[in-house]
Structure formats: structure tokens, C-alpha cells
Design a protein around this motif. Structure first.
Motif, short mmCIF file in Angstrom:
data_model
loop_
_atom_site.label_atom_id
_atom_site.label_comp_id
_atom_site.label_asym_id
_atom_site.label_seq_id
_atom_site.Cartn_x
_atom_site.Cartn_y
_atom_site.Cartn_z
N UNK A 310 -13.04 2.94 -15.24
CA UNK A 310 -13.44 3.98 -15.68
C UNK A 310 -14.12 3.36 -16.76
N UNK A 311 -15.22 4.46 -17.31
CA UNK A 311 -15.80 4.63 -18.30
C UNK A 311 -15.80 3.95 -19.57
N UNK A 312 -14.98 4.94 -19.69
CA UNK A 312 -13.94 4.87 -20.82
C UNK A 312 -12.29 5.14 -20.52
N UNK A 313 -11.71 5.25 -21.78
CA UNK A 313 -10.37 4.92 -22.29
C UNK A 313 -9.76 6.81 -21.47
N UNK A 314 -10.87 7.92 -21.95
CA UNK A 314 -10.37 9.52 -21.35
C UNK A 314 -11.28 9.44 -20.36
N UNK A 315 -11.52 9.04 -19.27
CA UNK A 315 -12.75 9.23 -18.31
C UNK A 315 -11.41 8.85 -17.32
N UNK A 316 -12.02 9.59 -15.76
CA UNK A 316 -10.94 9.33 -14.80
C UNK A 316 -11.92 8.76 -13.73
N UNK A 317 -12.86 8.40 -13.85
CA UNK A 317 -14.30 8.28 -13.19
C UNK A 317 -15.03 7.15 -13.32
N UNK A 318 -15.28 6.28 -12.59
CA UNK A 318 -16.93 5.04 -12.73
C UNK A 318 -18.04 5.15 -12.41
N UNK A 319 -18.72 5.85 -13.61
CA UNK A 319 -19.89 5.79 -12.82
C UNK A 319 -20.79 4.44 -12.92
N UNK A 320 -21.65 5.07 -11.47
CA UNK A 320 -22.26 3.61 -11.13
C UNK A 320 -24.09 3.22 -11.81
N UNK A 321 -23.16 1.74 -11.90
CA UNK A 321 -25.02 1.66 -12.85
C UNK A 321 -26.42 1.29 -12.10
#
Length: 481
Positions: A310-321
Motif C-alpha cells: 500500500x501507499x503507507x502503513x495506514x492506507x489500504x490501497x496502492x495508488x498506481x504510479x
């Protein structure tokens, strides 16, 4: 495979290779009638200059892998890799009563543990068959049951090293290159081979053989063979474990036979280390000289690495580049090969022999479960690819990004099967097994490509058991095409 090729930023070659014009000389001798005269003429053939290799620096970000190894212990027997003299490969038995106390590490297993044994032999005396034995001992006063959850063992002759295409759909498990590659591919599918029992019951104070398998060399085109075995086990009580190498015993008619439990026990109690020993590894505190990782012989800690990318440890998604760029997560990083992530993923050794590896470099047999909750936050439909690849090995990124090369270096760095689970563009859930055969620095097609409508999400999961005879590190890259 999808037709879209990865997008990279190109740079000029960086003084890695200075290639001149390759000139070959061909000598051609023309013999004339000896009654008159003879003359040797030389013809020099000049080849066309080879183009200089092109170095490619990937545009994007390199991230350390989230998560960590679990604490499941792994019986890790990989030294000596090449066996010529029989003896003890790895013993976690207590040292009391043993002729060579230093060969026994006194580490009991209980509950879940894995077992990995990966050894070769060549040109043994009189082409004798070498046997690989794994013995389990119950030191308690109660019976102990060892559940064999998954298990596979293959000979090199049954799974030879062969050159394969970079990608082969492998749902049937028939694509492999090397015995370790094939064994961990079976375990990834949940297979237990028929010659392993579902349960092994060990009476109080007694031992049983878990493995007693040959490594034959007779009647082979070349007297070289090996065996790679990988198992997932669960014990109801404490057990000690040892891997041993012994040449075949003889029947009265001079034919070979497998050693008996009694003969294995005698070797365990009275035997010395198997040989020859591998190179002694570089101490962790060394500041110069060649870096020698060494071969592993001991108990490593960690069977599985689960990660939500994910984007960071507090997030639940991976924003595509951004389009044309990548986000790459490092896999199996190690000292001298962190790819700028600052992360070392190699499993620690709980016990080891002094002349063997300080860490489980390569993490052979470790399962990576990687979930990618891809998120398209743009207002446009985007095509996104996921690729497992092997950049040129570096500790720090000398050019600011991962480096690749055209043509790739002619050496296979990753040979193994990965499992993909995702919803395709029609919304159908897919599970695919794909065999990869990749050279170092190779520019590759993606493992999978998906189309994300604007403001949408898609989960892609990549699972693999890191295959023996591969060379770390790798990366898992997400690109917007």
C-alpha cells in the motif's frame, strides 16, 4: 501475454562494457600436389562490430517490502552443496553421546516447521549411489505424530536445468528447470508426493526415517546428479532432526540397497561432517575483501512473508504510479543487494555451523504472499501491469533507479513458478500458475495486465516460494502504461 512492453527511461551505457571491433581469424590451409610445391594461405575474416549493450534505468520509485518473516523454524540443509564423502549434513540432535559433538546443534522442533535439503553429487567412487537420509527422533516418553502437510523431492535427472521461455503457463506443473524449482512448485500447489506418508508416528525414545532416497549416477550420460527436497511439517511434540549422506550398501548379489534405520543411526552417532566443506563465509562485521555468502546449514527463522503493498502503513490501497513510471517492491534483498531499499530480508539463523552462512541468503523455500490493492485515482481509464523482474544487482542505486540491460546478461537469475490471483477485465476471478525463466537485467513483458476504469480499484495477488538455484534480489513492479 499482453503485447504492451514496459516503459523505461533510456540512458547511455555507463562505462560497464568497452567493446571494440571483434576480429576473428580463420586459418585455411590449401594443400597442393607435393610433387610440385605446397603453400599455406591465411584468410582473415572480419566480423561486423557488435553493438554496445544498452543500459536502461527504470523511471519510478523503489520501496522496501512491507511486513516481515514469520517465526516458523526451517531445517535448512544446503551445505556442503556438492557431496563427495559421506557423513552428517545437518543435525539438530543433542551432542551428548556423539563421537563428533560439534556436528550436533541441539535444537528440537515442535509444532509447525519446514524442512529443506538441497544437495548434489558427482563422480563418486566406483559410481556408487549416494543416499540422502532424514531421520526424526522422539526424545519424550509419549508417542509423537509428525503430520506431513506438503512434501516433494526430485532428482536432477528428473528435473534437469534447461533453458525455457521467459513465461510459460504452468497450471499443470510440467514446466520446470532444476529439481529445487520443481519441488517448491509442487508445495506451492499443496502437493504431497505419494511416497511420503500423511503422518509419521514416532514411538517414545525412538527414531524414524522421513526420507531415505537415492541420488544415483550410474548409467547417466554424465555422472552428476542431485536431489532437492522441501516439506512442510507439524509435530505434536518435540523432535530432533538430521540430514545425512551415505553411500549405498550392498546386497549379497552385489546390487545396491538403501541403508537401514540402524545404519543411519550409527552414522549419526559415530560419523563426522560430510565433505568437502564449502567456502567459509565473510563475517558480518567484515569491512573489506570479497563478500562470500556461504552455504546454509542450520535452522533459519521464517517460512512465510505476507505483505499488503500500500501507499503507507495506514492506507489500504496502492495508488498506481504516473503513466510511464513504476513502483517496485524489493524481494529477497540481502547484504550487498538491497537495491537502494536499505532492507535485508534474509532469514536469521537460530543455530548454524561455524563454517556456514550467517544468514539464509537466498531465502530458499520461503513463501511470499503479496497483495496489491491497485487504485486508479485519476479521471481516466488506465492500463496497469505487474512484473516480477531481476534488475542488475546493486546495494545502492548508482543511477537513481533500477538498472536493466539490452541484451541481458546470459545467466538465469530466476527460475520458478508464481501464482497469480486476480479479477480480469471481464470481472472473472482467475488463478494462474506461470513459470518464469529470467536472466539478470532482462527487460520483460508483464506477468499480468489489467485495465482500471477511472476511480476504480482491483486486487492482484502474487504468491511464490523462492526457488532454489535462483539468485536474489528481485523486484515486483507496478507500472502504468
Amino acid at each position: 501475454m499482453p503485447a504492451n512492453k514496459p516503459q523505461y527511461q533510456l540512458t547511455a551505457p555507463i562505462c560497464l562494457f568497452l567493446l571494440g571491433v571483434a576480429i576473428s581469424q580463420t586459418l585455411r590451409y590449401t594443400a597442393f600436389n607435393s610433387n610440385s610445391y605446397s603453400n599455406n594461405s591465411v584468410v582473415v575474416a572480419q566480423t561486423s562490430p557488435k553493438p554496445a549493450p544498452q543500459e536502461i534505468v527504470q523511471a519510478g520509485e523503489v520501496r522496501a517490502l512491507p511486513g516481515k518473516l514469520d517465526t516458523i523454524p526451517v531445517f535448512n540443509s544446503n551445505s556442503p552443496e556438492w557431496i563427495k564423502t559421506e557423513g552428517i549434513l545437518l543435525s539438530t540432535f543433542p551432542s551428548n553421546g556423539k563421537k563428533v559433538p560439534a556436528a550436533h546443534l541441539n535444537f528440537p522442533f515442535e509444532g509447525r516447521f519446514d524442512l529443506f535439503a538441497h544437495h548434489y553429487t558427482h563422480t563418486p567412487k566406483d559410481l556408487q549411489t549416494l543416499y540422502l537420509g532424514v531421520i526424526l527422533h522422539n526424545p519424550s516418553k509419549q508417542p509423537v505424530t509428525v503430520d506431513v502437510l506438503q512434501a516433494a523431492s526430485y532428482l536432477l535427472q528428473d528435473a534437469p536445468f534447461v533453458t525455457l521461455a521467459p513465461y510459460i503457463e504452468n497450471n499443470d506443473g510440467k514446466a520446470y528447470s532444476g529439481p529445487g524449482n520443481r519441488a517448491v512448485s509442487d508445495v506451492l500447489r499443496g502437493i504431497r508426493q505419494a511416497d511420503f506418508p500423511a503422518k509419521l508416528v514416532i514411538p517414545p525414545g525412538q527414531s524414524r526415517m522421513l526420507l531415505n532416497h537415492p541420488i544415483p549416477v550410474k548409467n547417466l550420460e554424465k555422472p552428476v546428479n542431485g536431489r532437492s527436497s522441501f516439506m512442510r511439517l507439524r509435530s505434536t511434540g518435540k523432535v530432533y532432526t538430521a540430514s545425512l549422506a551415505m553411500f549405498a550398501k550392498k546386497n549379497p548379489d552385489s546390487s545396491d540397497r538403501a541403508p537401514t534405520l540402524t545404519e543411519w543411526q550409527a552414522l549419526l552417532n559415530s560419523g563426522n561432517f560430510a565433505g568437502p566443506r564449502d567456502k567459509t563465509p565473510t563475517p558480518p562485521n567484515a569491512t573489506g575483501g570479497a563478500l562470500i555468502y556461504g552455504r546454509v546449514a542450520g535452522v533459519s527463522q521464517g517460512s512465510q512473508w505476507q505483505a499488503l503493498l500500500t501507499d503507507n502503513s495506514k492506507d489500504q490501497t496502492l495508488t498506481i504510479p504516473q503513466r510511464g513510471k513504476a513502483i517496485s517492491y524489493t524481494l529477497d534483498t540481502l547484504k550487498g543487494g538491497r537495491l537502494g531499499s536499505g532492507q535485508i530480508q534474509t532469514a536469521k539463523m537460530l543455530v548454524r555451523y561455524p563454517d556456514t552462512a550467517y544468514e539464509a541468503h537466498g531465502n530458499y523455500g520461503v513463501e511470499y504472499n503479496l497483495r496489491l490493492p491497485l487504485s486508479n485515482t485519476t479521471n481516466q481509464t488506465q492500463k496497469v501491469s505487474v512484473t516480477l523482474e531481476t534488475p542488475l544487482k546493486e546495494d545502492k542505486l548508482s543511477q537513481g533507479g533500477l538498472r536493466f540491460r539490452k541484451p541481458s546478461l546470459d545467466f538465469p537469475f530466476f527460475r520458478g513458478t508464481v501464482r497469480l490471483r486476480y479479477a480480469d477485465d471481464q470481472g472473472q476471478q482467475k488463478t494462474r500458475y506461470i513459470h518464469l525463466w529470467h536472466r539478470t537485467g532482462q527487460v520483460l513483458e508483464p506477468l499480468v495486465q489489467v485495465t482500471l476504469p477511472r476511480a476504480s480499484k482491483r486486487m492482484v495477488q502474487v504468491d511464490l516460494i523462492y526457488p532454489p538455484d535462483s539468485t536474489p534480489p528481485q523486484v515486483l513492479s507496478v507500472r502504468t502504461l
